[in-house]
Write a protein that holds these residues in place. Structure first.
Motif: not given
Ligand code: TYC
Length: 101
Positions: A22, A71-73, A75-76, A97-99
Motif C-alpha cells: 500500500h 504492507t497495509r498495516e 502504511a496505515e 493510503t491506497e493499495p
C-alpha cells in the motif's frame, strides 16, 4: 459433509507469498508550513533531508506525492501517526493510503 474424494488445492500455494503493498500519499494543502512537512517526513518515514524536500515539493506543485510503500498495516499506521502529529500542532496536513496496482 460427505467425502467426495475430491481434494481442493489452495490457489495461494501457486502464488509467490508476498503481501500486497500500500502506498502512503502526502496530500498538499495551503496552510501547513513547508519546513513542518519536511520534518514530519524525516521523523516518520526516516528519509534524508534532500529526499523529504523533494517529496514535499512534488506534493506542493502536483497536489500529492507517493512517500513510500509498505504492507497495509504499516502504511496505515505511519499515515495515521504522521497525520496525528500534524493535527497535534494544529495543521491540516494529510497522509492517506491506497493499495498499489
Ligand atoms: N503548500 C504548503 C505551503 O505552501 C506546503 C505543503 C507542501 C503542504 C506539501 C502540504 O503535502 C504538502 N505552505
Amino acid at each position: 459433509m460427505a467425502d467426495t474424494g475430491t481434494k481442493t488445492r489452495s490457489k495461494t500455494a501457486l502464488k509467490t507469498a508476498r503481501p500486497p503493498l500500500h502506498k502512503v500519499i502526502l496530500v498538499n494543502d495551503d496552510f501547513t508550513p513547508r519546513d513542518f512537512v519536511v520534518r514530519v517526513l524525516k521523523a516518520e518515514f526516516r528519509v534524508p533531508e534532500s529526499q523529504a524536500m523533494g517529496i514535499m515539493l512534488t506534493a506542493h506543485t502536483k497536489g500529492s506525492c507517493v512517500v513510500a510503500v509498505f504492507t497495509r498495516e504499516i502504511a496505515e499506521e505511519k499515515a495515521g501517526r504522521a497525520t496525528d502529529l500534524a493535527r497535534s500542532m494544529g495543521f491540516p496536513l494529510l497522509f492517506t493510503t491506497e493499495p498499489e496496482e
